[in-house]
Design a protein around this motif. Structure first.
Motif, PDB file in Angstrom:
ATOM      1  N   THR A   1     -12.164   4.533  -3.913  1.00 59.06           N
ATOM      2  CA  THR A   1     -11.195   3.726  -4.642  1.00 59.06           C
ATOM      3  C   THR A   1      -9.857   4.445  -4.666  1.00 59.06           C
ATOM      4  N   CYS A   2      -8.792   3.703  -4.389  1.00 60.00           N
ATOM      5  CA  CYS A   2      -7.429   4.226  -4.478  1.00 60.00           C
ATOM      6  C   CYS A   2      -6.588   3.145  -5.148  1.00 60.00           C
ATOM      7  N   HIS A   3      -5.930   3.499  -6.252  1.00 62.95           N
ATOM      8  CA  HIS A   3      -5.126   2.543  -7.031  1.00 62.95           C
ATOM      9  C   HIS A   3      -5.940   1.297  -7.398  1.00 62.95           C
ATOM     10  N   GLY A   4      -7.196   1.515  -7.785  1.00 64.97           N
ATOM     11  CA  GLY A   4      -8.026   0.417  -8.257  1.00 64.97           C
ATOM     12  C   GLY A   4      -8.567  -0.496  -7.172  1.00 64.97           C
TER      13      GLY A   4
ATOM     14  N   TRP B   1       0.826  -1.204   0.000  1.00 63.96           N
ATOM     15  CA  TRP B   1       0.000   0.000   0.000  1.00 63.96           C
ATOM     16  C   TRP B   1       0.860   1.253   0.000  1.00 63.96           C
ATOM     17  N   ASN B   2       0.481   2.227  -0.804  1.00 61.26           N
ATOM     18  CA  ASN B   2       1.077   3.548  -0.682  1.00 61.26           C
ATOM     19  C   ASN B   2       0.093   4.342   0.169  1.00 61.26           C
ATOM     20  N   LYS B   3       0.366   4.367   1.463  1.00 64.88           N
ATOM     21  CA  LYS B   3      -0.595   4.963   2.393  1.00 64.88           C
ATOM     22  C   LYS B   3      -0.667   6.483   2.263  1.00 64.88           C
ATOM     23  N   GLU B   4       0.396   7.105   1.730  1.00 70.80           N
ATOM     24  CA  GLU B   4       0.334   8.554   1.502  1.00 70.80           C
ATOM     25  C   GLU B   4      -0.704   8.839   0.420  1.00 70.80           C
ATOM     26  N   ASP B   5      -0.789   7.972  -0.600  1.00 72.78           N
ATOM     27  CA  ASP B   5      -1.815   8.131  -1.640  1.00 72.78           C
ATOM     28  C   ASP B   5      -3.210   7.945  -1.046  1.00 72.78           C
ATOM     29  N   ILE B   6      -3.338   6.992  -0.122  1.00 74.20           N
ATOM     30  CA  ILE B   6      -4.632   6.784   0.535  1.00 74.20           C
ATOM     31  C   ILE B   6      -5.016   8.045   1.306  1.00 74.20           C
ATOM     32  N   ARG B   7      -4.046   8.603   2.061  1.00 72.06           N
ATOM     33  CA  ARG B   7      -4.330   9.839   2.814  1.00 72.06           C
ATOM     34  C   ARG B   7      -4.772  10.941   1.860  1.00 72.06           C
TER      35      ARG B   7
END
Length: 150
Positions: free
Chosen positions: A109-112, A4-10
């Motif tokens: 949705t984040c990164h599909g 997971w790229n958790k910064e992208d989730i944030r």
């Protein structure tokens, strides 16, 4: 195990909450503009009643605005670093679905991949908080398996 790229989730969660805040603010301002009475006109009873209802509704919307603003502040403060137990900032796979322990959100949705935000105040967090991958927890009389924690 998911990477997971958790910064992208944030960032995704911040963007969604910011959009929700702007939408709520626009609704609030539009509704508030209809809640004002012209002070120079004699007040009809139904106009007064409508203005009071509008004012009550505007107050409820104001709470919503504060809720979104609080969520934005919280999202900025959470440590989204790697986690080995279910805690704030963790991404958790629970019974096949992914959750972010941060603030409550609807599905996004984040990164599909589909996720949903859960607050540490949510009843389910009482059941899963502190659990590790492989643990089974009880919630509403059902066993839930914590499949991943990141």
């Amino acid at each position: 195990m998911m990477n997971w790229n958790k910064e992208d989730i944030r960032e995704t969660m911040l963007s969604l909450q910011t959009s929700a805040l702007h939408s709520a603010r626009d609704n609030y301002l539009n509704y508030l503009s209809t809640a004002r009475l012209d002070a120079t006109e004699p007040i009809e009873n139904d106009e007064q009643a409508q203005a009071e209802v509008a004012a009550d509704f505007a107050e409820a919307l104001d709470d919503t605005l504060h809720d979104y603003a609080d969520k934005l502040d919280k999202l900025k403060m959470i440590d989204f670093g790697p986690k080995s137990t279910v805690d704030e900032g963790a991404v958790v796979k629970l019974s096949g679905r992914y959750y972010v322990i941060a603030v409550s959100t609807s599905k996004f949705t984040c990164h599909g991949r589909e996720l949903m935000g859960i607050s540490t105040m949510a009843p389910i967090f009482d059941a899963i908080g502190g659990a590790q991958a492989g643990d089974t927890v009880q919630f509403n009389g059902r066993g839930l398996t914590v499949e991943e924690v990141a």
